[in-house]
Design a protein around this motif. Structure first.
Motif, PDB file in Angstrom:
ATOM      1  N   VAL B  10       0.858  -1.195   0.000  1.00 54.82           N
ATOM      2  CA  VAL B  10       0.000   0.000   0.000  1.00 54.82           C
ATOM      3  C   VAL B  10       0.892   1.242   0.000  1.00 54.82           C
ATOM      4  O   VAL B  10       0.680   2.185  -0.766  1.00 54.82           O
ATOM      5  CB  VAL B  10      -0.962   0.014   1.208  1.00 54.82           C
ATOM      6  N   VAL B  18      -1.208  -5.426  -3.820  1.00 48.58           N
ATOM      7  CA  VAL B  18      -2.263  -5.179  -2.824  1.00 48.58           C
ATOM      8  C   VAL B  18      -3.496  -6.027  -3.137  1.00 48.58           C
ATOM      9  O   VAL B  18      -4.017  -6.740  -2.262  1.00 48.58           O
ATOM     10  CB  VAL B  18      -2.642  -3.674  -2.786  1.00 48.58           C
ATOM     11  N   CYS B  40      -3.550  -2.128   5.667  1.00 48.37           N
ATOM     12  CA  CYS B  40      -3.775  -1.104   4.632  1.00 48.37           C
ATOM     13  C   CYS B  40      -3.724   0.292   5.255  1.00 48.37           C
ATOM     14  O   CYS B  40      -3.137   1.227   4.677  1.00 48.37           O
ATOM     15  CB  CYS B  40      -5.123  -1.305   3.942  1.00 48.37           C
ATOM     16  N   ALA B  71      -9.802  -1.593  -1.824  1.00 45.55           N
ATOM     17  CA  ALA B  71      -9.466  -2.503  -0.723  1.00 45.55           C
ATOM     18  C   ALA B  71     -10.676  -2.711   0.189  1.00 45.55           C
ATOM     19  O   ALA B  71     -11.019  -3.847   0.540  1.00 45.55           O
ATOM     20  CB  ALA B  71      -8.279  -1.936   0.060  1.00 45.55           C
TER      21      ALA B  71
END
Lengths: 450, 210
Positions: B10, B18, B40, B71
């Protein structure tokens, strides 16, 4: 020598590598600022520019500047609202602004790359301008385009009327007719209204090859629109430079710089100069700027004046950098002191025009008494004792080579040969006019994507 | 699962890595989704530091916001019903007279990824609308964004409107965007200012957790 002749001489000296008699002052005010001076309603003025004429005259009387004090406005609601624009919108406070808009979706790059101009007509314009729905409501689209052009012409007539009258009365300098033009750098063009600032920020990482290909594809179009009709020492093509300071250097070097640098060099090979507004802080890019053709005019927003003058001052004409905020955060005496201090840095060796780091947006961005004091200080203190001497490097167009970039072509662009087939009785003498009319459509589209 | 690798990916804004790690996290239904989200969030701290150091730029922040939105979307099915609770609610908007929303939208993505519920009032927001929303939603953290210099005036008017409504003492106000500074904060009467969205995030977390 009249004041007008003196001003003409000042700028001519700057652009022909001579030390001028004094530093030229490039300060003008937009309609929004001038409206504030008289307490006029900004929305009324945007719809009727003639309302500011008396205020323009008063300000011309009070502020000493060498260019027209009346700077017009970049956007007008009469045109954008006729088209139901999404990229040029009036705020509740009466300021025309440009929101972050997407004209081209991420999966439409290939269509753009194949024929950018056709894609603008078929995809981008209908998306950004709700009235330009050529497919579903072509009649309304036609009306809207006509009304927008009519509105634009009316506004232009009023603006030019005020501008000419004030220029004649106060003897302002202006570059020769036809020697100026404006466009974005190719990648800024595909960012600003096409992919959007946020869209491009993700494209740079996700699909850099498409970004590079799109900048290449749009180059011939961008080149044509940004090219002034005549090459002249005092003229220039103007580029407001948007994206670079928001990018990493490696992306800038690979994606942004090549097409911009090529366009500027191509123009230089024709004797056409470039005027670039380096928006934000370009200190980390000074070495790139150093590569641009001699006598490119560089306007800076933020940055260290000493370093900029030292690194770039002999090769380029430098302007900007003087903080507009000085006017509202300093006393009159402090303004005068800071102006002198700034001139001491920027004047030596010539190739310098006084200007602020950014244009004031509204009247509250300036303190009028301080603005008057700053301009008068530049006029009285910014005097050279070696006027007429050579200033820095000289520009020679022979030092530059034109690239072999493709000539502009599009399925939506009718060439002379195609026209002749449709209208065989047209004499060859009509060719310049026919081509001019077709080319004006390019400028029309470009102006809708600014 | 190596959550340090996720945090670093990240921080490096390496989208491929990611997404790859997050998809693996979700293979068992997302038993470690909460840890992944925290990684994250720590990765975003790296992004914020890089921005402060001048190694990342606004374009990178936009991408970071986009990455975090993705995410959260991936992890969301596993996070629902877990102990991951909303940290609290804030109001976010671009102030009256200003139509710019890029900075506001970056902040929104970052805050949401940190478990903060954002009531986004959009652009060109009148002060009264902010006050009305504060009352209706019982919100005590207000984030005002703007790009134009005139935004400072609108920020001041908004702070004044919050004061006039009797809400100032129980409200924290942060201003963000191009024209803000320590001086602008004093001028507008706000409590804090930020150019870096991670600083905005940290201020919100501090205020909401008190």
């Amino acid at each position: 020598m009249t004041l007008k002749e003196e001003r003409q001489q000042l700028f001519n000296d700057i652009y022909t590598n001579k030390i001028p008699k004094r530093v030229p002052i490039n300060v003008s005010l937009t309609m929004d600022v001038i409206s504030g001076y008289k307490g006029l309603n900004r929305k009324d003025v945007l719809w009727n520019p003639k309302l500011v004429a008396p205020a323009v005259e008063e300000l011309a009387e009070r502020i000493f500047t060498d260019v027209n004090i009346f700077g017009g406005n970049p956007r007008y609601p009469s045109q954008s609202q006729a088209l139901r624009s999404t990229n040029s919108v009036m705020s509740s406070t009466g300021l025309m602004q440009h929101p972050n808009v997407v004209g081209l979706k991420e999966d439409e790059y290939d269509r753009f790359i194949a024929d950018p101009y056709a894609c603008m007509w078929e995809v981008i314009l209908p998306r950004l301008y709700k009235e330009l729905d050529f497919q579903n409501d072509p009649a309304r689209a036609l009306f809207a385009l006509y009304q927008a052009n009519q509105a634009k012409a009316e506004d232009f007539r009023d603006i030019v009327g005020i501008s000419r009258a004030i220029s004649e009365k106060y003897g302002y300098y202006s570059a020769p007719m036809g020697s100026g033009a404006a466009c974005y750098a190719p990648m800024d063009f595909i960012t600003d209204n096409i992919r959007s600032f946020s869209g491009m920020s993700t494209d740079i990482r996700r699909r850099p090859d498409k970004v590079a290909a799109a900048a290449e594809a749009v180059y011939p179009f961008n080149y044509l629109v940004g090219k002034p009709s005549i090459a002249h020492a005092e003229g220039a093509s103007f580029f407001p430079l948007h994206m670079p300071t928001f990018m990493r250097e490696k992306d800038f070097a690979k994606l942004w710089w090549p097409t911009f640098s090529r366009q500027v060099n191509d123009y230089a090979s024709l004797g056409i100069h470039t005027r670039a507004f380096c928006e934000d802080d370009w200190m980390r890019y000074l070495d790139y700027l150093q590569e641009l053709p001699t006598d490119t005019r560089l306007q800076f927003e933020y940055g260290d004046p000493k370093i900029i003058k030292e690194k770039l001052g002999k090769k380029f004409v430098i302007t900007g950098l003087f903080p507009l905020s000085t006017l509202t955060t300093c006393t009159k005496d402090e303004c005068i002191y800071k102006t002198r201090e700034f001139l001491d840095i920027m004047m030596p060796g010539g190739k310098f025009i006084f200007g602020f780091d950014k244009n004031p947006l509204i009247y509250e961005d300036i303190n009028l008494e301080n603005l008057i004091a700053v301009c008068e200080t530049v006029r009285d203190y910014g005097v050279y004792d070696n006027a007429g001497k050579a200033a820095g490097e000289e520009f020679h167009k022979e030092d530059y080579t034109h690239s072999d970039s493709p000539v502009f072509a599009s399925s939506r662009y009718r060439t002379w040969e195609q026209y002749k087939q449709l209208h065989p009785e047209t004499p060859d003498s009509a060719r310049p006019r026919v081509e001019k009319l077709e080319r004006e459509m390019l400028s029309q589209v470009y102006s809708l994507l600014l | 699962m190596d959550f340090n690798e996720l945090k670093q990916a990240v921080g490096d804004l390496d989208e491929e890595v990611v997404l790859d790690i997050l998809n693996k996290v979700m293979e068992d239904g997302g038993s470690e989704a909460k840890d992944a989200l925290e990684a994250c969030q720590r990765g975003l701290d790296i992004v914020g530091d890089m921005f402060d150091k001048g190694e990342y730029f606004v374009g990178d922040l936009i991408f970071a916001g986009e990455l975090m939105t993705q995410a959260v979307d991936i992890l969301k099915p596993a996070l629902a019903g877990t102990t991951t609770e909303s940290v609290g609610k804030v109001i976010l908007c671009t102030v009256e007279g200003d139509l710019h929303d890029i900075g506001k939208n970056i902040v929104r993505s970052i805050l949401e990824a940190n478990g903060i519920e954002v009531i986004d009032l959009g652009i060109d927001t009148p002060p009264q609308k902010i006050v009305d929303t504060m009352i209706a939603e019982d919100i005590h953290v207000v984030l005002l964004s703007g790009v134009l210099t005139l935004a400072l005036d609108s920020m001041k008017k908004t702070v004044d409107a919050i004061t006039a409504a009797g809400l100032r003492e129980t409200t924290k106000i942060l201003i963000g965007g191009n024209p803000v500074s320590e001086e602008a904060m004093k001028l507008t009467g706000a409590d804090a200012w930020a150019h870096n969205p991670q600083h905005t995030n940290q201020a919100c977390l501090d205020w909401l957790k008190k």
